[in-house]
Structure formats: structure tokens, C-alpha cells
Design a protein around this motif. Sequence first.
Motif, mmCIF file in Angstrom:
data_model
loop_
_atom_site.group_PDB
_atom_site.id
_atom_site.type_symbol
_atom_site.label_atom_id
_atom_site.label_comp_id
_atom_site.label_asym_id
_atom_site.label_seq_id
_atom_site.Cartn_x
_atom_site.Cartn_y
_atom_site.Cartn_z
ATOM 1 N N MET A 49 -15.327 2.094 -7.104
ATOM 2 C CA MET A 49 -13.997 2.414 -7.631
ATOM 3 C C MET A 49 -13.461 1.272 -8.489
ATOM 4 S SD MET A 49 -11.919 4.469 -4.749
ATOM 5 C CE MET A 49 -12.357 6.127 -4.331
ATOM 6 N N LYS A 50 -13.622 0.054 -8.024
ATOM 7 C CA LYS A 50 -13.157 -1.093 -8.811
ATOM 8 C C LYS A 50 -13.875 -1.143 -10.166
ATOM 9 C CE LYS A 50 -13.716 -4.429 -5.754
ATOM 10 N NZ LYS A 50 -13.644 -5.746 -5.092
ATOM 11 N N LEU A 51 -15.156 -0.895 -10.168
ATOM 12 C CA LEU A 51 -15.909 -0.901 -11.417
ATOM 13 C C LEU A 51 -15.467 0.215 -12.348
ATOM 14 C CD1 LEU A 51 -19.479 -1.655 -10.035
ATOM 15 C CD2 LEU A 51 -18.077 -3.176 -11.436
ATOM 16 N N LYS A 52 -15.342 1.408 -11.824
ATOM 17 C CA LYS A 52 -14.983 2.567 -12.660
ATOM 18 C C LYS A 52 -13.542 2.497 -13.163
ATOM 19 C CE LYS A 52 -18.467 5.764 -11.327
ATOM 20 N NZ LYS A 52 -18.860 7.132 -11.478
ATOM 21 N N MET A 53 -12.673 1.837 -12.417
ATOM 22 C CA MET A 53 -11.274 1.706 -12.840
ATOM 23 C C MET A 53 -11.005 0.368 -13.517
ATOM 24 S SD MET A 53 -9.034 3.705 -9.973
ATOM 25 C CE MET A 53 -9.787 3.081 -8.483
ATOM 26 N N ASN A 54 -12.079 -0.396 -13.732
ATOM 27 C CA ASN A 54 -11.972 -1.689 -14.403
ATOM 28 C C ASN A 54 -10.951 -2.597 -13.705
ATOM 29 O OD1 ASN A 54 -12.841 -3.501 -16.341
ATOM 30 N ND2 ASN A 54 -11.294 -2.862 -17.815
ATOM 31 N N VAL A 55 -11.059 -2.662 -12.397
ATOM 32 C CA VAL A 55 -10.159 -3.483 -11.586
ATOM 33 C C VAL A 55 -10.895 -4.754 -11.187
ATOM 34 C CG1 VAL A 55 -8.837 -3.604 -9.424
ATOM 35 C CG2 VAL A 55 -8.980 -1.444 -10.692
ATOM 36 N N TYR A 56 -10.489 -5.834 -11.780
ATOM 37 C CA TYR A 56 -11.092 -7.128 -11.481
ATOM 38 C C TYR A 56 -10.008 -8.168 -11.307
ATOM 39 C CZ TYR A 56 -15.265 -4.883 -13.285
ATOM 40 O OH TYR A 56 -16.307 -4.019 -13.485
ATOM 41 N N LYS A 85 -9.675 11.710 -7.970
ATOM 42 C CA LYS A 85 -8.346 11.610 -7.344
ATOM 43 C C LYS A 85 -7.762 10.220 -7.541
ATOM 44 C CE LYS A 85 -8.161 15.480 -4.580
ATOM 45 N NZ LYS A 85 -7.077 16.360 -4.879
ATOM 46 N N HIS A 86 -8.576 9.195 -7.352
ATOM 47 C CA HIS A 86 -8.090 7.818 -7.477
ATOM 48 C C HIS A 86 -7.851 7.420 -8.934
ATOM 49 C CE1 HIS A 86 -9.390 7.835 -3.305
ATOM 50 N NE2 HIS A 86 -8.537 6.832 -3.133
ATOM 51 N N VAL A 87 -8.656 7.944 -9.848
ATOM 52 C CA VAL A 87 -8.440 7.685 -11.267
ATOM 53 C C VAL A 87 -7.095 8.284 -11.701
ATOM 54 C CG1 VAL A 87 -9.264 8.238 -13.600
ATOM 55 C CG2 VAL A 87 -10.860 7.405 -11.861
ATOM 56 N N LYS A 88 -6.774 9.479 -11.210
ATOM 57 C CA LYS A 88 -5.490 10.109 -11.530
ATOM 58 C C LYS A 88 -4.322 9.240 -11.048
ATOM 59 C CE LYS A 88 -5.943 15.066 -11.771
ATOM 60 N NZ LYS A 88 -5.761 16.325 -11.050
ATOM 61 N N ILE A 89 -4.424 8.739 -9.832
ATOM 62 C CA ILE A 89 -3.368 7.871 -9.292
ATOM 63 C C ILE A 89 -3.261 6.609 -10.138
ATOM 64 C CG2 ILE A 89 -2.669 6.437 -7.335
ATOM 65 C CD1 ILE A 89 -4.052 8.579 -5.530
ATOM 66 N N ASN A 90 -4.396 6.040 -10.486
ATOM 67 C CA ASN A 90 -4.433 4.796 -11.254
ATOM 68 C C ASN A 90 -3.779 4.949 -12.635
ATOM 69 O OD1 ASN A 90 -5.372 1.989 -11.353
ATOM 70 N ND2 ASN A 90 -6.712 2.707 -12.982
ATOM 71 N N MET A 134 0.796 -1.221 0.000
ATOM 72 C CA MET A 134 0.000 0.000 0.000
ATOM 73 C C MET A 134 0.840 1.288 0.000
ATOM 74 S SD MET A 134 -2.918 -1.362 -0.235
ATOM 75 C CE MET A 134 -4.055 0.003 -0.034
ATOM 76 N N ILE A 135 2.019 1.250 0.563
ATOM 77 C CA ILE A 135 2.820 2.467 0.708
ATOM 78 C C ILE A 135 3.099 3.172 -0.617
ATOM 79 C CG2 ILE A 135 5.056 1.262 0.790
ATOM 80 C CD1 ILE A 135 4.091 4.475 2.718
ATOM 81 N N PRO A 136 3.263 2.473 -1.739
ATOM 82 C CA PRO A 136 3.528 3.226 -2.981
ATOM 83 C C PRO A 136 2.454 4.267 -3.318
ATOM 84 C CG PRO A 136 4.017 0.910 -3.309
ATOM 85 C CD PRO A 136 3.345 1.034 -1.954
ATOM 86 N N PHE A 137 1.238 4.035 -2.906
ATOM 87 C CA PHE A 137 0.159 4.979 -3.198
ATOM 88 C C PHE A 137 0.249 6.255 -2.363
ATOM 89 C CE2 PHE A 137 -1.497 0.812 -4.375
ATOM 90 C CZ PHE A 137 -1.897 1.065 -5.685
#
Length: 127
Positions: free
Chosen positions: A118-125, A69-74, A28-31
Motif C-alpha cells: 500500500m505504501k508503494l502504490k500510494m507513494n507514501v514514504y 478502497k484505500h486509494v479512494k480514501i487517500n 487514526m480516527i479521521p480515516f
Amino acid sequence: MKPDISSRKDIKFIITHFYDKLLVDKMMIPFFEEIVAKNQLEHHLETITDFWNDILFDTLTYQNNVMQKHVKINAFLKFKEVHFGIWVSYFFDTIDANFEGEKAHIMKSRASSIATVMKLKMNVYKK
């Protein structure tokens, strides 16, 4: 019996202890490295506390778009399903260790919903 979450101070306690766990987790620290490097952690904790205070106590303090904010990080550091699992686990553990009641339940329920969206919007599965 543990108390329920009843104030912004309680939320700040949760967020601070939650981040204590995140910031020592190698996954988690990299974020958060940039926030820490720029000495912005306390500001970040206050912002996250405002976000949750708005959710639990119907205030209007948080002025950002949490999804954006999370989309930018992603875009440069990809979130994976495992990150969301760790996040939810630490969040729930922190709440459960210190609080119980309606607001604690709402906070955990909303955290689960936010993670799912967030998982859905960032397509994280899981692949």
C-alpha cells in the motif's frame, strides 16, 4: 501458552479489539469517522474479518478490492508513513496479546506485506 488463530471467530476478536485501539487514536480516527457516523462500523468489521478469513483459511468471502478502497480514501485524506506504523503496531499488539502460532505469524507477516504494498502504490514514504 496462547492458542493459535483457529477460526473466523478468532479473527473477528482480533479485528474488533484492533479497531478499539484505532478508534481512540487521534491520528487514526479521521480515516474511520465516516464509517462510524454512518453507523457502518459493524458491517466494516465483518468485511475486514472476511478479508482475513480468506487469507488465513483459504475461503472466498471477501468481494472487494482492498487496495482500491484505500486509494479512494487517500484521494481526500492522505495516508502518511506514520499511519502505517501505527496500524501495524496496533495490529501486531492485538495478535500478540491473544494468540501465537503459525496462523498468528502468517497474519502478521501478511499485514506487513500489505502495508508495504500500500505504501508503494500510494507513494507514501518518509520525507
